[in-house]
Design a protein around this motif. Structure first.
Motif, PDB file in Angstrom:
ATOM      1  N   LEU A 221       0.830  -1.212   0.000  1.00  0.00           N
ATOM      2  CA  LEU A 221       0.000   0.000   0.000  1.00  0.00           C
ATOM      3  C   LEU A 221       0.863   1.261   0.000  1.00  0.00           C
ATOM      4  CD1 LEU A 221      -2.910  -0.924   2.449  1.00  0.00           C
ATOM      5  CD2 LEU A 221      -3.069  -0.521  -0.017  1.00  0.00           C
ATOM      6  N   VAL A 222       1.947   1.230   0.781  1.00  0.00           N
ATOM      7  CA  VAL A 222       2.851   2.390   0.821  1.00  0.00           C
ATOM      8  C   VAL A 222       3.515   2.594  -0.534  1.00  0.00           C
ATOM      9  CG1 VAL A 222       4.997   3.277   1.825  1.00  0.00           C
ATOM     10  CG2 VAL A 222       3.246   2.267   3.302  1.00  0.00           C
ATOM     11  N   ILE A 223       3.956   1.500  -1.169  1.00  0.00           N
ATOM     12  CA  ILE A 223       4.561   1.604  -2.499  1.00  0.00           C
ATOM     13  C   ILE A 223       3.556   2.187  -3.494  1.00  0.00           C
ATOM     14  CG2 ILE A 223       5.445   0.262  -4.443  1.00  0.00           C
ATOM     15  CD1 ILE A 223       6.654  -1.660  -2.367  1.00  0.00           C
ATOM     16  N   ALA A 224       2.314   1.707  -3.441  1.00  0.00           N
ATOM     17  CA  ALA A 224       1.275   2.247  -4.319  1.00  0.00           C
ATOM     18  C   ALA A 224       1.068   3.731  -4.059  1.00  0.00           C
ATOM     19  CB  ALA A 224      -0.031   1.477  -4.110  1.00  0.00           C
ATOM     20  N   GLY A 225       1.143   4.130  -2.780  1.00  0.00           N
ATOM     21  CA  GLY A 225       0.996   5.541  -2.451  1.00  0.00           C
ATOM     22  C   GLY A 225       2.119   6.392  -3.016  1.00  0.00           C
ATOM     23  N   TRP A 226       3.353   5.902  -2.899  1.00  0.00           N
ATOM     24  CA  TRP A 226       4.484   6.632  -3.470  1.00  0.00           C
ATOM     25  C   TRP A 226       4.369   6.747  -4.989  1.00  0.00           C
ATOM     26  CZ3 TRP A 226       7.508   9.821  -1.128  1.00  0.00           C
ATOM     27  CH2 TRP A 226       7.860   9.638   0.215  1.00  0.00           C
ATOM     28  N   LEU A 227       3.945   5.676  -5.646  1.00  0.00           N
ATOM     29  CA  LEU A 227       3.776   5.720  -7.096  1.00  0.00           C
ATOM     30  C   LEU A 227       2.675   6.699  -7.484  1.00  0.00           C
ATOM     31  CD1 LEU A 227       4.111   1.920  -7.960  1.00  0.00           C
ATOM     32  CD2 LEU A 227       5.696   3.736  -8.626  1.00  0.00           C
ATOM     33  N   ALA A 228       1.586   6.707  -6.718  1.00  0.00           N
ATOM     34  CA  ALA A 228       0.493   7.642  -7.005  1.00  0.00           C
ATOM     35  C   ALA A 228       0.950   9.082  -6.803  1.00  0.00           C
ATOM     36  CB  ALA A 228      -0.704   7.326  -6.108  1.00  0.00           C
ATOM     37  N   LEU A 229       1.706   9.325  -5.740  1.00  0.00           N
ATOM     38  CA  LEU A 229       2.212  10.673  -5.474  1.00  0.00           C
ATOM     39  C   LEU A 229       3.162  11.121  -6.572  1.00  0.00           C
ATOM     40  CD1 LEU A 229       2.409  13.091  -3.556  1.00  0.00           C
ATOM     41  CD2 LEU A 229       4.267  11.898  -2.371  1.00  0.00           C
ATOM     42  N   ALA A 230       4.073  10.232  -6.977  1.00  0.00           N
ATOM     43  CA  ALA A 230       5.004  10.570  -8.061  1.00  0.00           C
ATOM     44  C   ALA A 230       4.252  10.774  -9.366  1.00  0.00           C
ATOM     45  CB  ALA A 230       6.042   9.466  -8.219  1.00  0.00           C
ATOM     46  N   GLY A 231       3.214   9.964  -9.603  1.00  0.00           N
ATOM     47  CA  GLY A 231       2.415  10.124 -10.807  1.00  0.00           C
ATOM     48  C   GLY A 231       1.708  11.465 -10.852  1.00  0.00           C
ATOM     49  N   TYR A 232       1.160  11.876  -9.708  1.00  0.00           N
ATOM     50  CA  TYR A 232       0.498  13.181  -9.661  1.00  0.00           C
ATOM     51  C   TYR A 232       1.492  14.312  -9.864  1.00  0.00           C
ATOM     52  CZ  TYR A 232      -1.967  17.277  -7.990  1.00  0.00           C
ATOM     53  OH  TYR A 232      -2.513  18.531  -7.904  1.00  0.00           O
ATOM     54  N   ALA A 233       2.668  14.210  -9.220  1.00  0.00           N
ATOM     55  CA  ALA A 233       3.695  15.247  -9.385  1.00  0.00           C
ATOM     56  C   ALA A 233       4.165  15.321 -10.831  1.00  0.00           C
ATOM     57  CB  ALA A 233       4.872  14.959  -8.455  1.00  0.00           C
ATOM     58  N   ALA A 234       4.324  14.150 -11.462  1.00  0.00           N
ATOM     59  CA  ALA A 234       4.736  14.123 -12.866  1.00  0.00           C
ATOM     60  C   ALA A 234       3.673  14.758 -13.753  1.00  0.00           C
ATOM     61  CB  ALA A 234       5.001  12.685 -13.303  1.00  0.00           C
ATOM     62  N   TYR A 235       2.404  14.426 -13.490  1.00  0.00           N
ATOM     63  CA  TYR A 235       1.303  15.002 -14.270  1.00  0.00           C
ATOM     64  C   TYR A 235       1.242  16.513 -14.090  1.00  0.00           C
ATOM     65  CZ  TYR A 235      -3.434  16.586 -15.180  1.00  0.00           C
ATOM     66  OH  TYR A 235      -4.515  17.315 -15.622  1.00  0.00           O
TER      67      TYR A 235
END
Length: 244
Positions: A221-235
């Motif tokens: 879940l934490v890994i998914a959260g980091w990926l989601a956060l990085a995805g939002y920052a990238a977007y």
């Protein structure tokens, strides 16, 4: 568009350099782990089942070249000035972001498959050299699944951070420093915070056995959260800022 991005990923020297680095560090780590485990078995400090899982676990290091491959896949277009053309030809910034992230995930899966094949082979190969008979157990299987999983996720993590940082040297340096030093140091001094970092969460998935680490479900879940956060920052960075 996906096909075009896939071809970009395998053009140039990056792919074979990273593949060679992955193979080198994988074999180096597993040979060292095999040597250590054979000594510990001889001294009665461990058994062959635990030793087998430990050698499998040593292949986690391949997540680093997979991660760097993902970052370079994006940032080299900024370095060469080709990013503006890529945006125009893709028909939109979000489409390009999605395509490169999808291809980055495919790269990670290939690295994971390579590991899933070579890690068990290394156990039998190096244990034969040291005169140890491997013992494959459920722990070894779970460790192999965990190692392969984090390697598959490392490449899209690198892709997304590449979109955020944009500069090739800066992206590579940031990933190396954070992965090798910052996360581990934070866990060593403030484990209640450090266990939520990306690297320590990945360690929980491949069962590295650190005390105070997260359980596997929470780590995922934490890994998914980091990926989601990085995805939002990238977007946000790609959609609201100049691409050059």
């Amino acid at each position: 568009m996906l096909r075009a991005e896939w071809l970009k990923a395998w053009s140039g020297r990056t792919w074979w350099i990273m593949a060679a680095v992955a193979l080198f560090i994988g074999l180096l780590g597993s040979s060292g782990a095999s040597s250590t485990m054979s000594q510990q078995i001889g001294d009665g400090m461990t058994d062959t089942a635990a030793a087998t899982a430990e050698v499998i676990r040593s292949w986690f290091a391949i997540l680093l070249p997979a991660m760097l491959f993902g970052a370079i896949f994006v940032t080299r277009e900024y370095s060469s000035g080709a990013i503006s053309r890529s945006v125009l030809l893709s028909g939109g910034r979000v489409r390009l972001l999605a395509a490169k992230t999808a291809v980055g995930t495919g790269i990670g899966v290939l690295f994971a498959l390579l590991t899933a094949v070579l890690a068990p082979l290394s156990v039998w190969g190096f244990f034969a050299v040291f005169g140890v008979e491997p013992q494959w157990t459920g722990e070894a299987t779970r460790t192999l699944i965990g190692v392969s999983s984090v390697i598959a996720l490392a490449a899209p993590w690198g892709v997304l951070l590449g979109w955020v940082i944009r500069h090739q040297a800066a992206a590579v340096a940031t990933l190396l420093v954070v992965t090798l030093f910052v996360d581990e140091t934070l866990f060593a001094f403030v484990p209640e915070v450090g266990k939520f970092t990306m690297q320590l969460s990945m360690g929980s998935v491949y069962l590295d056995g650190k005390e105070e680490a997260l359980s596997v479900p929470w780590a995922l879940l934490v890994i998914a959260g980091w990926l989601a956060l990085a995805g939002y920052a990238a977007y946000w960075r790609l959609a609201t800022r100049d691409v050059t």
